[in-house]
Every structure is written in structure tokens, then in C-alpha cells.
Design a protein around this motif. Sequence first.
Motif, PDB file in Angstrom:
ATOM      1  N   ASP A 114       0.787  -1.129  -0.261  1.00 48.71           N
ATOM      2  CA  ASP A 114       0.214  -0.037   0.239  1.00 48.71           C
ATOM      3  C   ASP A 114       0.733   1.211   0.232  1.00 48.71           C
ATOM      4  O   ASP A 114       2.238   1.078  -0.110  1.00 48.71           O
ATOM      5  N   PRO A 115       0.387   2.426  -0.171  1.00 43.62           N
ATOM      6  CA  PRO A 115       1.024   3.644  -0.310  1.00 43.62           C
ATOM      7  C   PRO A 115       2.011   3.875   1.203  1.00 43.62           C
ATOM      8  O   PRO A 115       2.918   4.437   1.135  1.00 43.62           O
TER       9      PRO A 115
ATOM     10  N   LEU B 136       6.907   5.411  -4.092  1.00 37.32           N
ATOM     11  CA  LEU B 136       6.045   6.605  -4.294  1.00 37.32           C
ATOM     12  C   LEU B 136       6.882   7.954  -4.210  1.00 37.32           C
ATOM     13  O   LEU B 136       6.215   8.850  -4.714  1.00 37.32           O
TER      14      LEU B 136
ATOM     15  N   SER C   9       2.723   1.296 -10.768  1.00 45.10           N
ATOM     16  CA  SER C   9       1.710   1.956  -9.890  1.00 45.10           C
ATOM     17  C   SER C   9       0.407   1.500 -10.502  1.00 45.10           C
ATOM     18  O   SER C   9       0.029   1.817 -11.545  1.00 45.10           O
TER      19      SER C   9
ATOM     20  N   ALA D 129      -2.525   2.556  -8.220  1.00 44.63           N
ATOM     21  CA  ALA D 129      -3.037   3.490  -7.187  1.00 44.63           C
ATOM     22  C   ALA D 129      -4.178   2.919  -6.647  1.00 44.63           C
ATOM     23  O   ALA D 129      -5.198   2.416  -7.396  1.00 44.63           O
ATOM     24  N   PRO D 130      -4.169   2.512  -5.297  1.00 46.85           N
ATOM     25  CA  PRO D 130      -3.362   2.972  -4.433  1.00 46.85           C
ATOM     26  C   PRO D 130      -2.425   1.757  -3.792  1.00 46.85           C
ATOM     27  O   PRO D 130      -1.726   2.075  -2.922  1.00 46.85           O
TER      28      PRO D 130
ATOM     29  N   ARG E  17      -6.897  -4.071  -5.458  1.00 49.06           N
ATOM     30  CA  ARG E  17      -6.809  -2.772  -5.560  1.00 49.06           C
ATOM     31  C   ARG E  17      -8.363  -2.085  -5.275  1.00 49.06           C
ATOM     32  O   ARG E  17      -8.044  -0.937  -4.436  1.00 49.06           O
TER      33      ARG E  17
ATOM     34  N   GLU F 103      -8.605   0.768  -2.084  1.00 49.20           N
ATOM     35  CA  GLU F 103      -9.426   1.895  -2.521  1.00 49.20           C
ATOM     36  C   GLU F 103     -10.510   2.292  -1.527  1.00 49.20           C
ATOM     37  O   GLU F 103     -10.790   3.533  -1.146  1.00 49.20           O
TER      38      GLU F 103
ATOM     39  N   ALA G 199      -9.213   3.162   1.928  1.00 54.04           N
ATOM     40  CA  ALA G 199      -8.522   4.478   1.881  1.00 54.04           C
ATOM     41  C   ALA G 199      -9.511   5.638   2.044  1.00 54.04           C
ATOM     42  O   ALA G 199      -9.451   6.627   2.611  1.00 54.04           O
TER      43      ALA G 199
END
Length: 168
Positions: A24-25, A50, A120, A122-123, A154, A158, A161
Motif C-alpha cells: 500500500d502507499p 512513491l 503504480s 494506485a493506491p 486494488r 481504495e 483508503a
Amino acid sequence: MAAAASFHERLKAVPGLKAALVSDPEGVVLLQAGDAAHDEAMKKYAATFLLTAERASKLHLGKNKTLTALYGACIRAQLAAARNSQQRASRSSAQLAQLAAASYTPLPRAAENASVVHVSCAPLVLTLLAAGGANVGLLLDAAPDLVAALEPLRQTAELVATDVRATT
């Protein structure tokens, strides 16, 4: 988990791949596969992606989707070129080439002869570690298929998040 099984199956089709990691980020590992000897290096690579992508975006060339790093091969190619030019150059140039070769610092064994590709999605961040001789073009071609296999994970990341942002 069906996404993990699909992901593992698709990884087997990528030649030269040693390990893969999905994080994850914040760098928390959500899914990993392959050679466990590279776990620590992979976590460090994923955590820095990142930040690197953010800095690369300042070039105003669009959103950074992948980042590729080659370890070992480029340094050896530079040393080989220095040795070849040493044979043809004057003595002062030869001495410069020797100094360049003498200042060479070997890479740690875990990173020697390795290709790392970050993707990437994302996230999430997908990190692929391959042998140094692996075809990086094949890794990049396989990336969309691997990202598609990660789509359920993913979407879940998301949603989490979004929930976290809503509560803060």
C-alpha cells in the motif's frame, strides 16, 4: 483468495522473475510471492517508489506509471568500456581509467545483477524483482496483466483508503 491465486499463476508465466510484492502507499506488504531471500530489499524498494514517482512528476511529463532500476549490469558495462579504452588511450587516460575501476564499490549481493520494476496501480504498488539478465521489456509487457489480476485487491484498498479519509 481468488485474486491472490490468479496473481500467483500469472507470475509463473514471467521469465526471469525472482519475486513480486504488492504494497500500500505506506509500504505495508499486502501480497508477496517468490524468493523470500529478497524480502527486505523488496520492502525498501517499494517504500521508496512513491517518493520517487512524486519527484518524477515534477518534470511535468505526465503521471509516472512505472519505474525501472537496473543493478550491476550498468556498472560492469562502464568498467568494461573503461578497460577497452585503456588499451587504446595514452598513459594519462589509462591512469584515469584505472582510478575509475579502483573506486568501484561492489553492490550488496542481494542487489547485484537485478532488475526492479515498480508499477503504480494506485493506491497499490506492484514491485517486480528479476534476474539481471531478464528481459525488462517482458516485465513491462506483463505488468498490465498482473495489475488486472490485482483489481479486486486494488478496489478493496481504495475503499479502505476512502473510509480512512472520511473518518479523519
